[in-house]
Scaffold this motif. Structure first.
Motif, PDB file in Angstrom:
ATOM      1  N   PRO A 199      22.071  53.982  68.464  1.00  0.00           N
ATOM      2  CA  PRO A 199      20.677  54.226  68.059  1.00  0.00           C
ATOM      3  C   PRO A 199      19.738  53.208  68.679  1.00  0.00           C
ATOM      4  O   PRO A 199      19.195  52.325  68.003  1.00  0.00           O
ATOM      5  CB  PRO A 199      20.736  54.102  66.535  1.00  0.00           C
ATOM      6  N   VAL A 200      19.536  53.333  69.994  1.00  0.00           N
ATOM      7  CA  VAL A 200      18.660  52.406  70.707  1.00  0.00           C
ATOM      8  C   VAL A 200      17.589  53.200  71.451  1.00  0.00           C
ATOM      9  O   VAL A 200      17.779  54.371  71.784  1.00  0.00           O
ATOM     10  CB  VAL A 200      19.451  51.536  71.713  1.00  0.00           C
ATOM     11  N   ALA A 201      16.480  52.550  71.721  1.00  0.00           N
ATOM     12  CA  ALA A 201      15.387  53.199  72.431  1.00  0.00           C
ATOM     13  C   ALA A 201      15.863  53.660  73.812  1.00  0.00           C
ATOM     14  O   ALA A 201      16.580  52.942  74.508  1.00  0.00           O
ATOM     15  CB  ALA A 201      14.213  52.237  72.574  1.00  0.00           C
ATOM     16  N   GLY A 202      15.469  54.867  74.181  1.00  0.00           N
ATOM     17  CA  GLY A 202      15.802  55.383  75.491  1.00  0.00           C
ATOM     18  C   GLY A 202      17.120  56.116  75.580  1.00  0.00           C
ATOM     19  O   GLY A 202      17.451  56.674  76.635  1.00  0.00           O
ATOM     20  N   VAL A 203      17.899  56.162  74.488  1.00  0.00           N
ATOM     21  CA  VAL A 203      19.216  56.802  74.552  1.00  0.00           C
ATOM     22  C   VAL A 203      19.110  58.297  74.845  1.00  0.00           C
ATOM     23  O   VAL A 203      20.040  58.912  75.363  1.00  0.00           O
ATOM     24  CB  VAL A 203      20.006  56.547  73.241  1.00  0.00           C
ATOM     25  N   HIS A 204      17.952  58.893  74.563  1.00  0.00           N
ATOM     26  CA  HIS A 204      17.795  60.328  74.818  1.00  0.00           C
ATOM     27  C   HIS A 204      17.894  60.666  76.303  1.00  0.00           C
ATOM     28  O   HIS A 204      18.116  61.821  76.664  1.00  0.00           O
ATOM     29  CB  HIS A 204      16.458  60.832  74.260  1.00  0.00           C
ATOM     30  N   ALA A 205      17.760  59.661  77.176  1.00  0.00           N
ATOM     31  CA  ALA A 205      17.928  59.916  78.605  1.00  0.00           C
ATOM     32  C   ALA A 205      19.347  60.356  78.932  1.00  0.00           C
ATOM     33  O   ALA A 205      19.589  60.972  79.977  1.00  0.00           O
ATOM     34  CB  ALA A 205      17.567  58.664  79.410  1.00  0.00           C
ATOM     35  N   ALA A 206      20.289  60.084  78.023  1.00  0.00           N
ATOM     36  CA  ALA A 206      21.677  60.510  78.238  1.00  0.00           C
ATOM     37  C   ALA A 206      21.833  62.026  78.174  1.00  0.00           C
ATOM     38  O   ALA A 206      22.846  62.560  78.641  1.00  0.00           O
ATOM     39  CB  ALA A 206      22.590  59.857  77.201  1.00  0.00           C
ATOM     40  N   LEU A 207      20.852  62.734  77.608  1.00  0.00           N
ATOM     41  CA  LEU A 207      20.961  64.191  77.481  1.00  0.00           C
ATOM     42  C   LEU A 207      21.127  64.872  78.832  1.00  0.00           C
ATOM     43  O   LEU A 207      21.732  65.944  78.926  1.00  0.00           O
ATOM     44  CB  LEU A 207      19.735  64.750  76.752  1.00  0.00           C
ATOM     45  N   ALA A 237      15.028  52.453  63.679  1.00  0.00           N
ATOM     46  CA  ALA A 237      15.542  52.598  65.045  1.00  0.00           C
ATOM     47  C   ALA A 237      16.436  53.821  65.167  1.00  0.00           C
ATOM     48  O   ALA A 237      16.418  54.511  66.196  1.00  0.00           O
ATOM     49  CB  ALA A 237      16.307  51.340  65.455  1.00  0.00           C
ATOM     50  N   ARG A 238      17.211  54.104  64.139  1.00  0.00           N
ATOM     51  CA  ARG A 238      18.073  55.284  64.200  1.00  0.00           C
ATOM     52  C   ARG A 238      17.247  56.560  64.096  1.00  0.00           C
ATOM     53  O   ARG A 238      17.496  57.527  64.828  1.00  0.00           O
ATOM     54  CB  ARG A 238      19.133  55.249  63.096  1.00  0.00           C
ATOM     55  N   ASP A 239      16.288  56.593  63.198  1.00  0.00           N
ATOM     56  CA  ASP A 239      15.407  57.761  63.110  1.00  0.00           C
ATOM     57  C   ASP A 239      14.736  58.026  64.457  1.00  0.00           C
ATOM     58  O   ASP A 239      14.712  59.160  64.944  1.00  0.00           O
ATOM     59  CB  ASP A 239      14.326  57.539  62.047  1.00  0.00           C
ATOM     60  N   ASP A 240      14.203  56.971  65.059  1.00  0.00           N
ATOM     61  CA  ASP A 240      13.512  57.125  66.349  1.00  0.00           C
ATOM     62  C   ASP A 240      14.452  57.679  67.416  1.00  0.00           C
ATOM     63  O   ASP A 240      14.108  58.618  68.144  1.00  0.00           O
ATOM     64  CB  ASP A 240      12.956  55.774  66.821  1.00  0.00           C
ATOM     65  N   ALA A 241      15.635  57.080  67.514  1.00  0.00           N
ATOM     66  CA  ALA A 241      16.581  57.468  68.558  1.00  0.00           C
ATOM     67  C   ALA A 241      17.053  58.900  68.374  1.00  0.00           C
ATOM     68  O   ALA A 241      17.131  59.682  69.332  1.00  0.00           O
ATOM     69  CB  ALA A 241      17.770  56.506  68.568  1.00  0.00           C
ATOM     70  N   GLU A 242      17.371  59.269  67.133  1.00  0.00           N
ATOM     71  CA  GLU A 242      17.918  60.614  66.899  1.00  0.00           C
ATOM     72  C   GLU A 242      16.840  61.686  67.014  1.00  0.00           C
ATOM     73  O   GLU A 242      17.125  62.795  67.490  1.00  0.00           O
ATOM     74  CB  GLU A 242      18.608  60.662  65.539  1.00  0.00           C
ATOM     75  N   LEU A 243      15.641  61.384  66.595  1.00  0.00           N
ATOM     76  CA  LEU A 243      14.567  62.356  66.772  1.00  0.00           C
ATOM     77  C   LEU A 243      14.284  62.589  68.250  1.00  0.00           C
ATOM     78  O   LEU A 243      14.032  63.722  68.674  1.00  0.00           O
ATOM     79  CB  LEU A 243      13.302  61.884  66.044  1.00  0.00           C
ATOM     80  N   ALA A 244      14.356  61.530  69.049  1.00  0.00           N
ATOM     81  CA  ALA A 244      14.173  61.682  70.495  1.00  0.00           C
ATOM     82  C   ALA A 244      15.324  62.470  71.106  1.00  0.00           C
ATOM     83  O   ALA A 244      15.121  63.321  71.979  1.00  0.00           O
ATOM     84  CB  ALA A 244      14.049  60.309  71.154  1.00  0.00           C
TER      85      ALA A 244
END
Length: 241
Positions: free
Chosen positions: A48-56, A89-96
């Motif tokens: 749950p870190v910022a920018g993890v959504h780039a892994a999609l 941080a987890r809410d932010d990461a998972e929503l992204a």
């Protein structure tokens, strides 16, 4: 054909290991990874870190795992005295992650907190403490005792994808939650209910790659949902080439 790769969102918690080590850690109950692997996919843990959504861009499917409560501010509510485990941080990461997955057409399976997050992301709300809604006795079916998953039956909508996958309209599930869906989010419909009326699953009729359940299929011999996700992820991988 290579096995599809499925990301699983993870916890961030203080953890201890060995005799001396205690520090913040990225955690995921082993059952999630094993369930994804048993379905024929490759599990990847997503911190749950910022920018993890780039892994999609490199994933074929996504599991939004269980965990602490979603911040009530996300749906315009003040926190209940029993609301806990909130991690911005987890809410932010998972929503992204969820937004990126939905935009890309990546199949998504929400589990427990993951279902609640999906509902909130679509503008829905949550009951913050089920005993306030159902009473202590009825709510105990959803949270039998701390640290132990309880079993209770759920009724599946006969017309739902969930019922088609299970080949049944009533199943027994493993549950551990004190919150639940209240107002439905946009584009979502209930697909299963507990005997007390609690919404236990959500589907998106216009998005066949989105499915979410309030229970924990990874904690019992219930591979149906993970097989569905792995098959949908394999199809997605083939489409992407």
């Amino acid at each position: 054909m290579a096995a599809p790769v499925i990301g699983i969102s993870a916890y961030a918690e203080e953890a201890r290991w060995g005799r001396e080590w205690a520090m913040p850690a990225v955690l995921l109950p082993d059952a999630y990874a094993r369930a994804v692997a048993a379905a024929g996919a490759v599990p990847v843990v997503l911190p749950p870190v910022a920018g993890v959504h780039a892994a999609l861009d490199r994933l074929d499917g996504l599991v939004l795992a269980g965990g602490g409560d979603v911040d009530p501010a996300r749906y315009g509510a003040a926190p209940h005295e029993r609301t806990g485990g909130v991690l911005a941080a987890r809410d932010d990461a998972e929503l992204a992650l969820l937004e990126a997955a939905l935009a890309a057409g990546t199949p998504v399976l929400g589990i427990c907190r993951g279902m609640q997050l999906l509902n909130v992301a679509r503008g829905g709300t949550l009951h913050q403490h089920l005993p306030d809604v159902l009473g202590d006795t009825a709510a105990a079916a959803h949270l039998e005792r701390p640290g132990v998953f309880g079993d209770h039956p759920v009724r599946l909508d006969p017309a739902s994808r969930l019922a088609a996958l299970h080949g049944a309209t009533r199943v027994t599930v493993a549950a551990y939650h004190h919150q639940a869906v209240a107002d439905l989010g946009h584009g979502l419909v209930p697909a299963a209910w507990a005997d007390d009326g609690t919404v236990e699953a959500l589907e998106a009729p216009e998005e066949p790659g989105v499915l979410a359940v309030q229970w924990h299929p990874e904690m019992r011999a219930d591979p149906v949902l993970f097989r569905w996700l792995a098959e949908a992820a394999a199809k997605r991988a083939a489409e992407r080439g």
